[in-house]
Design a protein around this motif. Structure first.
Motif, PDB file in Angstrom:
ATOM      1  N   ARG A  35       9.770  -0.150  -8.300  1.00  0.00           N
ATOM      2  CA  ARG A  35       9.240  -0.476  -6.962  1.00  0.00           C
ATOM      3  C   ARG A  35       8.863   0.791  -6.214  1.00  0.00           C
ATOM      4  O   ARG A  35       7.857   0.829  -5.505  1.00  0.00           O
ATOM      5  N   GLU A  38       5.472   1.934  -7.305  1.00  0.00           N
ATOM      6  CA  GLU A  38       4.419   1.086  -6.734  1.00  0.00           C
ATOM      7  C   GLU A  38       4.243   1.370  -5.236  1.00  0.00           C
ATOM      8  O   GLU A  38       3.108   1.404  -4.738  1.00  0.00           O
ATOM      9  N   ARG A  39       5.349   1.576  -4.544  1.00  0.00           N
ATOM     10  CA  ARG A  39       5.269   1.883  -3.106  1.00  0.00           C
ATOM     11  C   ARG A  39       4.543   3.196  -2.871  1.00  0.00           C
ATOM     12  O   ARG A  39       3.691   3.295  -1.983  1.00  0.00           O
ATOM     13  N   ALA A  65       5.066  -8.560  -3.087  1.00  0.00           N
ATOM     14  CA  ALA A  65       5.865  -7.775  -4.035  1.00  0.00           C
ATOM     15  C   ALA A  65       7.106  -7.199  -3.350  1.00  0.00           C
ATOM     16  O   ALA A  65       8.186  -7.134  -3.955  1.00  0.00           O
ATOM     17  N   GLU A  66       6.973  -6.795  -2.107  1.00  0.00           N
ATOM     18  CA  GLU A  66       8.118  -6.278  -1.346  1.00  0.00           C
ATOM     19  C   GLU A  66       9.169  -7.369  -1.136  1.00  0.00           C
ATOM     20  O   GLU A  66      10.370  -7.121  -1.285  1.00  0.00           O
ATOM     21  N   PHE A  69      10.848  -8.032  -4.452  1.00  0.00           N
ATOM     22  CA  PHE A  69      11.781  -6.941  -4.729  1.00  0.00           C
ATOM     23  C   PHE A  69      13.057  -7.108  -3.911  1.00  0.00           C
ATOM     24  O   PHE A  69      14.165  -6.967  -4.443  1.00  0.00           O
TER      25      PHE A  69
END
Length: 106
Positions: A35, A38-39, A65-66, A69
């Motif tokens: 993650r 990706e962030r 997605a956040e 996660f």
């Protein structure tokens, strides 16, 4: 019924719980690293100096997605907390058994 190999030592419940906790911690670490990557990529594209700004669709996908996660993180964190409690219980039982065995020898 399968025959157990007498040369293979079976893990105690405490050892099994500790191994499962280690697996959960490793999985959580992998989840966080993925993650984070990706962030970082999304935030770099979102920077004011970026010429390749994310589209509305990409921003929505990032938000989803956040949320995913966060749910996965909470689920794994809860599993680890539960395992920690089970481990503490088993450690207490193991210590009581040792104390009882020592008392019976004395």
């Amino acid at each position: 019924m399968p025959v157990k190999d007498p040369t293979v030592e079976e893990l105690t419940l405490l050892q099994q719980l500790r191994a499962k906790r280690t697996d959960e911690l490793n999985a959580l670490g992998t989840l966080i690293e993925a993650r984070s990557t990706e962030r970082d990529a999304f935030e770099a594209r979102s920077a004011e100096t970026s010429k390749d700004k994310p589209t509305d669709e990409e921003r929505s996908a990032f938000a989803v997605a956040e949320e995913t996660f966060a749910a996965d993180f909470t689920k794994r964190e809860d599993a680890i907390k539960h395992l920690n409690q089970r481990i503490a219980e088993q450690e207490m039982l193991e210590q009581r058994r040792k104390d009882a065995a020592a008392a019976s020898i004395a």
